[in-house]
Design a protein around this motif. Structure first.
Motif, mmCIF file in Angstrom:
data_model
loop_
_atom_site.group_PDB
_atom_site.id
_atom_site.type_symbol
_atom_site.label_atom_id
_atom_site.label_comp_id
_atom_site.label_asym_id
_atom_site.label_seq_id
_atom_site.Cartn_x
_atom_site.Cartn_y
_atom_site.Cartn_z
ATOM 1 N N LEU A 270 -68.531 1.583 -29.982
ATOM 2 C CA LEU A 270 -69.620 0.803 -29.392
ATOM 3 C C LEU A 270 -69.461 -0.684 -29.721
ATOM 4 N N ALA A 271 -69.130 -0.994 -30.969
ATOM 5 C CA ALA A 271 -68.940 -2.388 -31.366
ATOM 6 C C ALA A 271 -67.766 -3.013 -30.616
ATOM 7 N N LEU A 272 -66.703 -2.236 -30.441
ATOM 8 C CA LEU A 272 -65.539 -2.748 -29.716
ATOM 9 C C LEU A 272 -65.881 -3.010 -28.258
ATOM 10 N N VAL A 273 -66.695 -2.142 -27.652
ATOM 11 C CA VAL A 273 -67.096 -2.340 -26.254
ATOM 12 C C VAL A 273 -67.928 -3.610 -26.109
ATOM 13 N N LEU A 274 -68.857 -3.830 -27.038
ATOM 14 C CA LEU A 274 -69.678 -5.035 -26.981
ATOM 15 C C LEU A 274 -68.811 -6.289 -27.138
ATOM 16 N N LEU A 275 -67.830 -6.202 -28.044
ATOM 17 C CA LEU A 275 -66.978 -7.364 -28.283
ATOM 18 C C LEU A 275 -66.090 -7.653 -27.072
ATOM 19 N N VAL A 276 -65.298 -6.654 -26.679
ATOM 20 C CA VAL A 276 -64.361 -6.866 -25.575
ATOM 21 C C VAL A 276 -65.102 -7.066 -24.265
ATOM 22 N N GLY A 277 -66.152 -6.255 -24.024
ATOM 23 C CA GLY A 277 -66.912 -6.375 -22.779
ATOM 24 C C GLY A 277 -67.604 -7.723 -22.671
ATOM 25 N N GLY A 278 -68.169 -8.210 -23.793
ATOM 26 C CA GLY A 278 -68.830 -9.519 -23.774
ATOM 27 C C GLY A 278 -67.850 -10.619 -23.410
ATOM 28 N N LEU A 279 -66.656 -10.572 -23.978
ATOM 29 C CA LEU A 279 -65.646 -11.576 -23.653
ATOM 30 C C LEU A 279 -65.253 -11.504 -22.182
ATOM 31 N N MET A 280 -65.142 -10.277 -21.640
ATOM 32 C CA MET A 280 -64.759 -10.116 -20.237
ATOM 33 C C MET A 280 -65.860 -10.638 -19.317
ATOM 34 N N VAL A 281 -67.135 -10.450 -19.701
ATOM 35 C CA VAL A 281 -68.230 -10.985 -18.882
ATOM 36 C C VAL A 281 -68.184 -12.516 -18.877
ATOM 37 N N LEU A 282 -67.944 -13.094 -20.055
ATOM 38 C CA LEU A 282 -67.876 -14.556 -20.140
ATOM 39 C C LEU A 282 -66.745 -15.117 -19.287
ATOM 40 N N ARG A 283 -65.655 -14.316 -19.146
ATOM 41 C CA ARG A 283 -64.508 -14.768 -18.359
ATOM 42 C C ARG A 283 -64.601 -14.342 -16.896
ATOM 43 N N GLY A 284 -65.694 -13.639 -16.544
ATOM 44 C CA GLY A 284 -65.854 -13.190 -15.163
ATOM 45 C C GLY A 284 -65.026 -11.975 -14.801
ATOM 46 N N GLN A 285 -64.535 -11.235 -15.814
ATOM 47 C CA GLN A 285 -63.711 -10.052 -15.546
ATOM 48 C C GLN A 285 -64.520 -8.747 -15.536
ATOM 49 N N ALA A 286 -65.822 -8.851 -15.845
ATOM 50 C CA ALA A 286 -66.704 -7.686 -15.822
ATOM 51 C C ALA A 286 -68.115 -8.162 -15.599
ATOM 52 N N THR A 287 -68.980 -7.247 -15.162
ATOM 53 C CA THR A 287 -70.372 -7.590 -14.920
ATOM 54 C C THR A 287 -71.232 -7.159 -16.096
ATOM 55 N N VAL A 288 -72.441 -7.728 -16.138
ATOM 56 C CA VAL A 288 -73.391 -7.331 -17.192
ATOM 57 C C VAL A 288 -73.730 -5.846 -17.070
ATOM 58 N N GLY A 289 -73.910 -5.380 -15.834
ATOM 59 C CA GLY A 289 -74.219 -3.970 -15.608
ATOM 60 C C GLY A 289 -73.134 -3.056 -16.148
ATOM 61 N N THR A 290 -71.886 -3.478 -16.031
ATOM 62 C CA THR A 290 -70.773 -2.667 -16.545
ATOM 63 C C THR A 290 -70.849 -2.524 -18.059
ATOM 64 N N VAL A 291 -71.122 -3.638 -18.757
ATOM 65 C CA VAL A 291 -71.223 -3.584 -20.222
ATOM 66 C C VAL A 291 -72.385 -2.692 -20.643
ATOM 67 N N VAL A 292 -73.536 -2.812 -19.949
ATOM 68 C CA VAL A 292 -74.689 -1.959 -20.287
ATOM 69 C C VAL A 292 -74.356 -0.490 -20.046
ATOM 70 N N ALA A 293 -73.705 -0.207 -18.922
ATOM 71 C CA ALA A 293 -73.336 1.180 -18.618
ATOM 72 C C ALA A 293 -72.369 1.734 -19.658
ATOM 73 N N PHE A 294 -71.391 0.902 -20.074
ATOM 74 C CA PHE A 294 -70.424 1.368 -21.080
ATOM 75 C C PHE A 294 -71.092 1.601 -22.431
ATOM 76 N N ASN A 295 -72.083 0.776 -22.732
ATOM 77 C CA ASN A 295 -72.851 1.031 -23.951
ATOM 78 C C ASN A 295 -73.536 2.404 -23.880
ATOM 79 N N SER A 296 -74.102 2.713 -22.732
ATOM 80 C CA SER A 296 -74.751 4.020 -22.545
ATOM 81 C C SER A 296 -73.741 5.156 -22.664
ATOM 82 N N TYR A 297 -72.548 4.953 -22.092
ATOM 83 C CA TYR A 297 -71.530 5.995 -22.166
ATOM 84 C C TYR A 297 -71.071 6.224 -23.612
ATOM 85 N N VAL A 298 -70.889 5.128 -24.339
ATOM 86 C CA VAL A 298 -70.470 5.281 -25.738
ATOM 87 C C VAL A 298 -71.548 6.009 -26.543
ATOM 88 N N LEU A 299 -72.831 5.649 -26.317
ATOM 89 C CA LEU A 299 -73.924 6.363 -26.986
ATOM 90 C C LEU A 299 -73.958 7.831 -26.563
#
Length: 592
Positions: A270-299
């Protein structure tokens, strides 16, 4: 009230001991595979529905909250509908799973209990009852839990595979990051399995030891109290409980070492998803919805990982328990029907030819005994304690098989009779009668459940039990306490005699069956027995002169052999040993 007939087990345990414990249990699972597969299929469908919810959340956030291209209410209702569908599916899956569990437990209990009922006397001479109780209860439950909930947990763990597939379709990089801890969990699971198995076996074994102490003290509570041994027995139980506590402590240490690690590895993901996903959102390589969904999947992956540890522990406990159950099922009965020999018409002739018998503990009971009892004859077996008198009856009823020699009933070796036929023809009343915690009618009719009330009353009347039974609050419907201890010793013996008389066997063995009644009651029973013995072969293990007076002849046994045979008067005049044996017995009344 008539009871429904017992349903036979749907299947049993595979008899080949070389197979793994799961392969031996496979016939049980196969018998209920339809219900189990239905439950597992529904669970799988429920998982597919479940993993769609985070994906809908992703789409809803990106389209309704970020891009404002679609209404939010659409996704709210879709998620609510999926949750409702998942609830219904999970209810049905759980229902079928529990039904499978109960059916498996029913079959396994009946298989084990049926096998115990087929075991011979020698088996119970060797095995403690508390040990058997433990294996027939907690061990069966451990196996049942794993056979049913194990597959269900594995299906639940498949949510990781389904969720990973969806995550890969959404964002492969984040999917790999989220599942990075999986290899470590697999390695830890294998090591945990190896560490827990010995402790699981030890726990079950020591729980059986506690059950043995409790069972013996409940059955022997009167002896414990008679000798003021309560504190000593409490100390004995405490020592057995300490051994269980040590095993549980060792198990807890293993769990505390492995479970937290297995539980927290997904949180690292979960921590790795937040870290890598957050960086990808900042760079425009992923959406906020994707990071939230991946957090749900990890949980969502955390419960399967916890259940993976649970199934490993359940598997080790079940493996240990199954081996303890199989030890019983793999033990063959010493006394079995060895042939289907046609049995002659019952006459009651009994012939013991050079019979030797050694008990399982090595005690020699009979050493070349020869005895011929004619049809309709009544004999009294007399001898000192340990001479082998009671053993004659046990061998005649084939509770044990002779070590050497032969016992013939109506010219046929007792080993050639079907056991049910032999036990119908040789009735035995032990010196320590056992009564079940049911009504007196049911106790007397134990050998003939179909007997009418009139037949039961006639047997009780002949045994001198009718009068005291009618004085009880509910008469023949009175339920006696455990082992019949709400009755006096004499009352229990009279009920046991009535139980034997109701079967009306051509050979009746009274193993000191009137020892616990007073002289007056014994005289009443003897008067009834005189009539009932007419035409019936009767062996009376005698310790009282009044009982000896029932016999046509007296047989004196010493050292496992017949040393004198004749009437009471003849033996008294010619056998010093006979007079010596009688001298040790109180003379309640003169010989009739």
């Amino acid at each position: 009230m008539p009871t429904a007939p017992r349903r036979a087990p749907s299947a049993g345990i595979h008899p080949d001991p070389s197979k793994s414990w799961l392969r031996r249990a496979w016939p049980l699972l196969r018998a209920h595979r339809l219900m189990l597969i239905t439950s597992l299929a529904l669970s799988f469908v429920g998982l597919i529905v479940q993993v769609q919810i985070p994906n809908l959340i992703r789409i809803g956030i990106d389209r309704a909250l970020v891009a404002h291209t679609e209404p939010l209410a659409t996704y709210v209702w879709l998620i609510a509908a999926l949750a409702l569908v998942q609830g219904v599916i999970n209810y049905l899956a759980r229902l079928y799973l529990l039904r499978t569990a109960y059916e498996l437990e029913y079959d396994l209990r009946n298989v084990v209990f049926g096998h115990l009922m087929r075991m011979s006397y020698g088996f119970y001479d060797r095995v403690q009852s508390g040990e058997l109780m433990s294996r027939a209860t907690s061990d069966i439950r451990a196996v049942q839990m794993y056979l049913t909930f194990g597959p269900s947990i594995l299906v639940q763990c498949m949510i990781a595979v389904i969720a990973f597939g969806l995550m890969v379709s959404i964002n492969p990089i984040l999917a790999v990051v989220a599942m990075a801890t999986m290899p470590a969990i697999a390695v830890l699971g294998v090591r945990m399995r190896k560490a827990i198995f010995p402790v699981s076996w030890l726990i079950q074994s020591r729980l059986a030891g506690v059950a043995t102490v409790v069972d013996e003290n409940i059955q022997g509570v009167r002896i414990v109290k008679a000798f003021a041994g309560e504190q000593g027995q409490v100390d004995t139980l405490a020592r057995a409980a300490d051994r269980v506590r040590w095993a549980y402590t060792a198990d807890a240490k293993l769990r505390s070492r492995w479970i937290p690690v297995m539980d927290n590895l997904p949180r690292i993901g979960l921590a790795l998803v937040l870290l890598v996903g957050g960086l990808m959102v900042l760079r425009g390589q992923a959406t906020v919805g994707t990071v939230v969904a991946f957090n749900s999947y990890v949980l969502m992956l955390q419960p399967p990982f916890r259940m993976l540890g649970m199934i490993i522990m359940m598997g080790q406990r079940a493996a240990a328990s199954s081996q303890r159950i199989y030890e019983i099922l793999d033990t063959k009965a010493d006394i079995t029907d060895r042939s289907e020999t046609a049995t002659p018409s019952p006459r009651g002739e009994l012939h013991l030819r050079h019979v030797h018998f050694v008990y399982p503990d090595g005690t020699t009971a009979l050493d070349g005994l020869d005895l011929h009892i004619h049809p309709g004859e009544t004999i009294a077996l007399v001898g000192a304690t340990g001479a082998g008198k009671s053993t004659v009856g046990r061998l005649a009823a084939r509770f044990y098989d002779v070590t050497e020699g032969q016992i013939l009933l109506d010219g046929v070796d007792v080993r050639d009779y079907p056991l049910a036929t032999l036990r119908d023809r040789v009735g035995i009343v032990p010196d320590e009668p056992f009564l079940f915690s049911v009504s007196l009618h049911e106790n007397i009719a134990f050998g003939r459940p179909e007997a009418t009330r009139a037949q039961v009353e006639a047997a009780a009347l002949a045994a001198g039990a009718d009068a005291f039974i009618r004085d009880l609050p509910d008469g023949y419907d009175t339920v006696v306490g455990e082992r019949g201890y709400t009755l006096s010793g004499g009352q229990r013996q009279r009920v046991a005699i009535a139980r034997a008389l109701l079967v009306n066997p051509p050979v009746l063995i009274l193993d000191d069956a009137t020892s616990a009644v007073d002289v007056r009651v014994e005289h009443e029973i003897h008067e009834s027995l005189r009539t009932l013995m007419t035409g019936r072969t009767t062996i009376v293990v005698a310790h009282r002169l009044a009982t000896i007076g029932l016999a046509d002849r007296v047989v004196l046994i010493d050292g496992g052999r017949v040393v004198a045979d004749g009437t009471h008067a003849a033996l008294l005049a010619t056998s010093p040993l006979y007079a010596q044996v009688l001298a040790t017995v109180s003379e309640e009344e003169p010989v009739a």
